[in-house]
Design an enzyme around this catalytic site. Structure first.
Site, PDB file in Angstrom:
ATOM      1  N   HIS A 161       0.878  -1.327  -0.097  1.00 55.69           N
ATOM      2  CA  HIS A 161       0.134  -0.213   0.322  1.00 55.69           C
ATOM      3  C   HIS A 161       0.777   1.250   0.092  1.00 55.69           C
ATOM      4  CE1 HIS A 161      -3.622  -2.161   0.683  1.00 55.69           C
ATOM      5  NE2 HIS A 161      -3.417  -2.390   1.416  1.00 55.69           N
ATOM      6  N   GLY A 169      -2.304   2.220   4.966  1.00 55.11           N
ATOM      7  CA  GLY A 169      -2.535   0.561   5.251  1.00 55.11           C
ATOM      8  C   GLY A 169      -1.006  -0.080   5.770  1.00 55.11           C
ATOM      9  N   ASP A 197      -3.438 -10.920  -2.044  1.00 54.17           N
ATOM     10  CA  ASP A 197      -3.947 -10.270  -0.453  1.00 54.17           C
ATOM     11  C   ASP A 197      -5.499  -9.555  -1.310  1.00 54.17           C
ATOM     12  OD1 ASP A 197      -2.035  -8.663   1.472  1.00 54.17           O
ATOM     13  OD2 ASP A 197      -4.199  -7.761   1.049  1.00 54.17           O
ATOM     14  N   HIS A 199      -6.749  -6.759   0.050  1.00 52.31           N
ATOM     15  CA  HIS A 199      -6.581  -6.137  -0.231  1.00 52.31           C
ATOM     16  C   HIS A 199      -6.213  -5.425  -1.693  1.00 52.31           C
ATOM     17  CE1 HIS A 199      -7.077  -5.709   3.775  1.00 52.31           C
ATOM     18  NE2 HIS A 199      -8.007  -4.552   4.435  1.00 52.31           N
ATOM     19  N   ASP A 286      -5.311 -12.541   4.181  1.00 50.74           N
ATOM     20  CA  ASP A 286      -6.414 -11.668   4.898  1.00 50.74           C
ATOM     21  C   ASP A 286      -7.603 -12.059   3.568  1.00 50.74           C
ATOM     22  OD1 ASP A 286      -5.337 -10.198   2.844  1.00 50.74           O
ATOM     23  OD2 ASP A 286      -5.206  -8.711   3.370  1.00 50.74           O
ATOM     24  N   TYR A 330      -4.072 -10.883   9.583  1.00 46.54           N
ATOM     25  CA  TYR A 330      -4.429 -10.818  10.673  1.00 46.54           C
ATOM     26  C   TYR A 330      -5.543 -11.457  11.956  1.00 46.54           C
ATOM     27  CZ  TYR A 330      -3.527  -6.859   7.569  1.00 46.54           C
ATOM     28  OH  TYR A 330      -2.515  -5.851   6.772  1.00 46.54           O
TER      29      TYR A 330
HETATM   30 ZN   LIG Z   1      -4.612  -7.041   2.956  1.00 44.58          ZN
END
Ligand SMILES: [Zn+2]
Ligand SMILES: [Zn+2]
Length: 662
Positions: A161, A169, A197, A199, A286, A330
């Site tokens: 990020h 991020g 990922d 994201h 994640d 996470y």
């Molecule tokens: Zn992520």
């Protein structure tokens, strides 16, 4: 214990340095280095990797300020260095200004002591990994080429990020972009970056948005609900980089099957068309159903499928050159260590044991239970207390722990539309035809029935033509056995960049029962041109007898009117009067690279060529055409096509479920 020779024969290495355990935003923050500690412990305890074995470890060194400067702005690097110093050395006002100007004030990415040194080491780790695989001096010295690693895993890397001028991020320096920029500076290589990922990989995409030497592909949960909010299908790159940024936003609660379907429908044809020299994959886990920050619902099966596909693509297209990185994740103890063990086991060719080592489970289940108890206390919720039974005992997940989503069907359908749109926007027709989606493959196209040709004694028609460059033979309905006896001409590379791969595409199309392949070849058996007919893909779903036409002429054979003769031969059969044919001219597809034509001249040429066979230009809301004025849609409605069918076709061109979603 795995056989060390096995690991060596894969020439795989892992980058880890204890300094990476200092990349940590503290208790209460989702990003904590304990996940990396738990991973290394798991690899060591299960015997998958031994830190002290110099044959499978690759040491890192910090990236220099100059190397970071390949991506990051000098004032940002200076600010990170300043903020890394102890607080007493700055005035409160100066600190405040730096924090807010450079992205450290929003709570996501707090400034922590020593963050310059620690993040520069992480960037250095990824830079060393890429350099080692690419054979650059920064990758270290190896006694012989046989010892040079082919695959490297850097689980501490993957900070996708960070921007050039700010932290974002949980990411301070963008190790991925820095390492790629270093490879671009030192070599003429083309780099494919695949971001798994949950994201969007926004920082890496931004860094190379206008650069055709880097293709970024990001599969992520749609930005409608999730940080960073970007990653829409229509973010395609700009300038020369147009068509090299690929985004696949998936619905919340997407499960393994739909995820795997999306990945398999897009990655192989994209890799074929881009022809990279190295693949870098980011394995943020994640995406897992247990992750507390996102809403995707993968299990280890989906994560393992990512890793296997990346590995396979690297061997098929890049002589094995592959670097894998960590990223988000996470659920620190139940998911991250297992997911990244899956990456390393695949990369190093070791089979994954079924059960997690008991002593490891005892250690980390205790850590997990402690965190659960703290969270319940902090949030003052009446949650059910977590118990050791909720901690996994196996490397892979048990399906019984993941009940199906009630909305599974509609989620998969929406993802399928997204994939169809990406294929439309980014894959030239021949590639879509050679790599059909599962659905296309099973749909009954009816072409063969219609033409009543296959299965007869003479499946192909042939015709001899004289050009001023020599004699050529045209053949239609080429079966694979015929294609196998021919070879590609050196200039046949418009779609897959290399004649050998272009030839594989033709073979793939010839093998499909619902496609027709026409070729022009020399008496010596060199294919110098081809026309393909294939059922229209997802945009035209539900319409019968709608076929897409694609044509290519070898760059060595242009200017001899071959295209007109070839197209005329391929489309002259009376049976085609029962069909609607269309063709698309796509200005940003790189098949016009090196032609020396402007996009508008290219457009005119295509229109002119197809006009000789009765095609006319049509308006459409199909995004490929409507968003890019240089693109063109050409249509020929056969004489016997029913009026109702053609009006359905024209109304589809002006509206679509895909478009409605944009
Ligand atoms: Zn992520
Ligand atoms: Zn391998």
């Amino acid at each position: 214990m795995p056989d060390a020779l096995d690991v060596l024969s894969q020439r795989a290495r892992l980058v880890f340095d204890p300094i990476e355990l200092h990349y940590d935003f503290g208790a209460g923050h989702p990003f904590q280095a304990r996940r990396l500690h738990a991973l290394i412990d798991l690899l060591q305890t299960s015997g998958l990797w031994d830190r002290s074995d110099q044959r499978t470890a690759l040491p890192l060194r910090p990236a220099t300020v100059e190397e970071l400067g390949l991506i990051h702005r000098t004032d940002y690097i200076a600010a990170v260095q300043r903020l890394s110093q102890s607080i007493e050395e700055q005035t409160a006002q100066e600190r405040e200004q730096l924090l807010s100007r450079y992205g450290f004030a929003d709570g996501d990415t707090p400034a922590v002591p020593e963050m310059h040194d620690v993040t520069a080491s992480i960037a250095g780790g990824t830079l060393v990994a890429l350099s080692a695989v690419m054979g650059l001096p920064e990758g270290g010295h190896f006694a012989s080429e046989d010892e040079r690693p082919l695959h490297v895993f850097h689980p501490g890397g993957g900070l996708h990020h960070a921007w050039a001028e700010r932290a974002s991020g949980f990411c301070v320096y963008n190790d991925i972009a820095v390492a790629i920029a270093h490879v671009l500076q030192a070599t003429g290589a083309k780099v494919l970056y695949i971001d798994f990922d949950a994201h969007h990989g926004d920082g890496v995409q931004r860094a190379f948005y206008d650069d055709p030497r880097v293709m970024t592909i990001s599969l992520h949960e749609t930005g409608r609900y999730l940080f960073p909010g970007t990653g829409d299908v229509l973010e395609l790159g700009k300038g020369l980089g147009r068509g090299y940024s690929v985004n696949i936003p998936l619905e919340p609660f997407t499960e393994d099957d739909s995820y795997i379907e999306a990945m398999e429908a897009l990655l192989p044809p994209l890799v074929t068309s881009f022809a990279p020299d190295i693949i870098i994959s980011q394995h943020g886990c994640d995406t897992h159903a247990w992750d507390p920050l996102t809403h995707l619902s993968l299990t280890m099966r989906g994560i393992q499928a990512q890793v296997k596909l990346a590995h396979e693509l690297a061997h098929t297209y890049c002589q094995g050159r592959w670097v894998a990185l960590g990223g988000g994740g996470y659920d620190l103890f139940r998911v991250v260590p297992r997911a990244w063990s899956v990456v390393w086991a695949e990369m190093s060719g070791q089979s994954l044991p079924a059960a997690l080592p008991e002593e490891w489970v005892t250690r980390w289940c205790a850590a997990w239970l402690e965190v659960q108890a703290e969270e319940i206390a902090a949030q003052q919720v009446m949650g059910k207390a977590a118990s050791a039974a909720d901690f996994p005992a196996l490397f892979l997940d048990r399906p019984v722990d993941f009940p199906a989503q009630p909305r599974r069907w509609s989620i998969s359908r929406t993802n399928r539309h997204t994939v169809g749109l990406v294929r439309h926007l980014l894959l030239p027709s021949s590639l879509r035809q050679a790599f059909p989606t599962t659905r296309n493959r099973s749909s009954l196209a009816g072409l063969v029935d219609l033409l009543h040709i296959r299965g007869s004694d003479t499946p192909s028609r042939s015709k001899m033509i004289e050009t001023n460059a020599g004699l050529l033979i045209l053949r239609d309905f080429c079966p694979p056995s015929l294609v196998e006896r021919l070879q590609p001409d050196s200039g046949l590379r418009a779609f897959a960049r290399l004649p050998a791969r272009e030839y594989q595409l033709l073979l793939g199309i010839a093998r499909r029962p619902d496609c027709a392949l026409t070729v022009a070849h020399t008496p010596a058996g060199e294919i110098v041109g081809e026309v393909t007919l294939a059922p229209g893909d997802s945009w035209w779903e539900g319409l019968d007898n709608v076929y897409e036409v694609a044509i290519e002429v070898s760059s060595n054979w242009r200017g001899h009117k071959l295209a007109t003769q070839l197209l005329s031969f391929a489309l002259e059969l009376d049976a085609l009067e029962d069909m609607i044919l269309f063709a698309e001219g796509l200005s940003w597809h790189w098949d016009m690279e090196g032609l020396g034509l402007s996009v508008y001249r290219y457009r005119e040429l295509i229109a002119h060529l197809f006009a000789t066979q009765g095609f006319t230009e049509q308006p459409t809301t199909e995004p490929n055409i409507s968003l890019e004025p240089a693109n063109i849609l050409l249509v020929r409605v056969g004489k016997r096509v029913d009026g109702r069918v053609s009006s359905q076709f024209f109304s589809r061109m002006m509206s679509s479920p895909n478009m409605a979603r944009l």
